[in-house]
Design a protein around this motif. Structure first.
Motif, PDB file in Angstrom:
ATOM      1  N   ALA A  59     -28.984  31.133  64.272  1.00  0.00           N
ATOM      2  CA  ALA A  59     -29.247  29.733  63.938  1.00  0.00           C
ATOM      3  C   ALA A  59     -28.219  29.192  62.950  1.00  0.00           C
ATOM      4  O   ALA A  59     -27.678  28.101  63.143  1.00  0.00           O
ATOM      5  CB  ALA A  59     -30.652  29.581  63.376  1.00  0.00           C
ATOM      6  N   TYR A  60     -27.923  29.946  61.896  1.00  0.00           N
ATOM      7  CA  TYR A  60     -26.940  29.433  60.944  1.00  0.00           C
ATOM      8  C   TYR A  60     -25.546  29.428  61.554  1.00  0.00           C
ATOM      9  O   TYR A  60     -24.693  28.610  61.179  1.00  0.00           O
ATOM     10  CB  TYR A  60     -26.988  30.202  59.616  1.00  0.00           C
ATOM     11  N   VAL A  62     -24.894  28.653  64.687  1.00  0.00           N
ATOM     12  CA  VAL A  62     -24.816  27.436  65.508  1.00  0.00           C
ATOM     13  C   VAL A  62     -24.481  26.239  64.634  1.00  0.00           C
ATOM     14  O   VAL A  62     -23.643  25.409  64.993  1.00  0.00           O
ATOM     15  CB  VAL A  62     -26.142  27.210  66.278  1.00  0.00           C
ATOM     16  N   VAL A  63     -25.097  26.161  63.467  1.00  0.00           N
ATOM     17  CA  VAL A  63     -24.850  25.038  62.563  1.00  0.00           C
ATOM     18  C   VAL A  63     -23.397  25.028  62.097  1.00  0.00           C
ATOM     19  O   VAL A  63     -22.820  23.966  61.874  1.00  0.00           O
ATOM     20  CB  VAL A  63     -25.827  25.088  61.368  1.00  0.00           C
ATOM     21  N   GLY A 114     -28.986  15.692  67.023  1.00  0.00           N
ATOM     22  CA  GLY A 114     -29.507  17.001  67.420  1.00  0.00           C
ATOM     23  C   GLY A 114     -29.218  18.077  66.394  1.00  0.00           C
ATOM     24  O   GLY A 114     -30.085  18.895  66.072  1.00  0.00           O
ATOM     25  N   THR A 115     -28.014  18.075  65.846  1.00  0.00           N
ATOM     26  CA  THR A 115     -27.657  19.062  64.830  1.00  0.00           C
ATOM     27  C   THR A 115     -28.426  18.826  63.535  1.00  0.00           C
ATOM     28  O   THR A 115     -28.839  19.789  62.870  1.00  0.00           O
ATOM     29  CB  THR A 115     -26.144  19.018  64.561  1.00  0.00           C
ATOM     30  N   TYR A 117     -31.444  17.462  63.288  1.00  0.00           N
ATOM     31  CA  TYR A 117     -32.808  17.936  63.552  1.00  0.00           C
ATOM     32  C   TYR A 117     -32.861  19.466  63.488  1.00  0.00           C
ATOM     33  O   TYR A 117     -33.764  20.044  62.879  1.00  0.00           O
ATOM     34  CB  TYR A 117     -33.278  17.447  64.922  1.00  0.00           C
ATOM     35  N   PHE A 118     -31.884  20.107  64.121  1.00  0.00           N
ATOM     36  CA  PHE A 118     -31.823  21.568  64.126  1.00  0.00           C
ATOM     37  C   PHE A 118     -31.707  22.095  62.694  1.00  0.00           C
ATOM     38  O   PHE A 118     -32.386  23.051  62.318  1.00  0.00           O
ATOM     39  CB  PHE A 118     -30.628  22.021  64.968  1.00  0.00           C
ATOM     40  N   SER A 119     -30.849  21.468  61.887  1.00  0.00           N
ATOM     41  CA  SER A 119     -30.641  21.925  60.512  1.00  0.00           C
ATOM     42  C   SER A 119     -31.862  21.693  59.630  1.00  0.00           C
ATOM     43  O   SER A 119     -32.113  22.472  58.710  1.00  0.00           O
ATOM     44  CB  SER A 119     -29.441  21.206  59.895  1.00  0.00           C
ATOM     45  N   TYR A 121     -35.215  21.315  60.690  1.00  0.00           N
ATOM     46  CA  TYR A 121     -36.502  21.853  61.126  1.00  0.00           C
ATOM     47  C   TYR A 121     -36.449  23.270  61.677  1.00  0.00           C
ATOM     48  O   TYR A 121     -37.374  24.043  61.467  1.00  0.00           O
ATOM     49  CB  TYR A 121     -37.125  20.919  62.176  1.00  0.00           C
ATOM     50  N   ILE A 122     -35.409  23.620  62.375  1.00  0.00           N
ATOM     51  CA  ILE A 122     -35.346  24.939  63.010  1.00  0.00           C
ATOM     52  C   ILE A 122     -34.642  25.955  62.115  1.00  0.00           C
ATOM     53  O   ILE A 122     -35.088  27.098  61.986  1.00  0.00           O
ATOM     54  CB  ILE A 122     -34.665  24.836  64.388  1.00  0.00           C
ATOM     55  N   LEU A 123     -33.544  25.556  61.488  1.00  0.00           N
ATOM     56  CA  LEU A 123     -32.763  26.470  60.657  1.00  0.00           C
ATOM     57  C   LEU A 123     -33.552  27.071  59.496  1.00  0.00           C
ATOM     58  O   LEU A 123     -33.472  28.281  59.267  1.00  0.00           O
ATOM     59  CB  LEU A 123     -31.496  25.772  60.155  1.00  0.00           C
TER      60      LEU A 123
END
Length: 161
Positions: A59-60, A62-63, A114-115, A117-119, A121-123
């Motif tokens: 996950a990190y 991808v960011v 999208g990035t 949101y990913f950073s 909530y998901i990260l």
């Protein structure tokens, strides 16, 4: 409706973005494995736990990889556009260059959202899961207890001096 030049610009972004993204992900994954292989080897961990640890740490990566891949793909696509003097031809035809860039800006805005949101909530969840897995692995049992000038027989079938 996209014209052919706008479509061509978008197509020129896809290949370099995917190539750069996967190369960066591979490099970041190899760096992660080189840094943490000593904490994983010799503990008798099941393969699924190691895979879960790697996936939660992706996950990190991808960011970090998405913005760099976007930068490289943008430089390559617009560099080719400029190198082939397409910008001069478009301007000579009376087309506004901003109009050509609009689809790229829309897609980059979508990737930004999208990035983000990913950073947000998901990260954090993935980082928490990775940290708790690391703690569980560290507490599981000691890894190599290698000391100078002593014989280590902790791995079945192997003896180390």
């Amino acid at each position: 409706m996209l014209n052919k030049v706008q479509l061509n610009l978008l197509k020129q972004h896809i290949g370099p973005f995917l190539f750069c993204f996967f190369v960066l992900m591979f490099l970041l994954l190899m760096q992660f494995l080189m840094l943490h292989v000593d904490k994983l080897v010799g503990k008798g961990l099941p393969l699924l736990v190691v895979i879960e640890l790697i996936l939660s740490n992706l996950a990190y990566m991808v960011v970090l990889a998405v913005p760099m891949a976007i930068l490289v793909s943008t430089l390559i696509a617009f560099g080719k556009f400029s190198e082939w003097n397409e910008l001069n031809a478009v301007r000579a035809a009376g087309v506004n260059p901003i109009k050509l860039i609009m689809p790229v800006l829309v897609i980059s805005t979508a990737l930004f959202i999208g990035t983000a949101y990913f950073s947000n909530y998901i990260l954090p969840e993935a980082n928490h899961k990775a940290r708790s897995l690391f703690i569980d692995i560290r507490m599981a049992k000691p890894g190599f207890d290698l000391e100078e000038n002593t014989i280590y027989e902790g791995i079945e079938g192997y003896t180390f001096l």
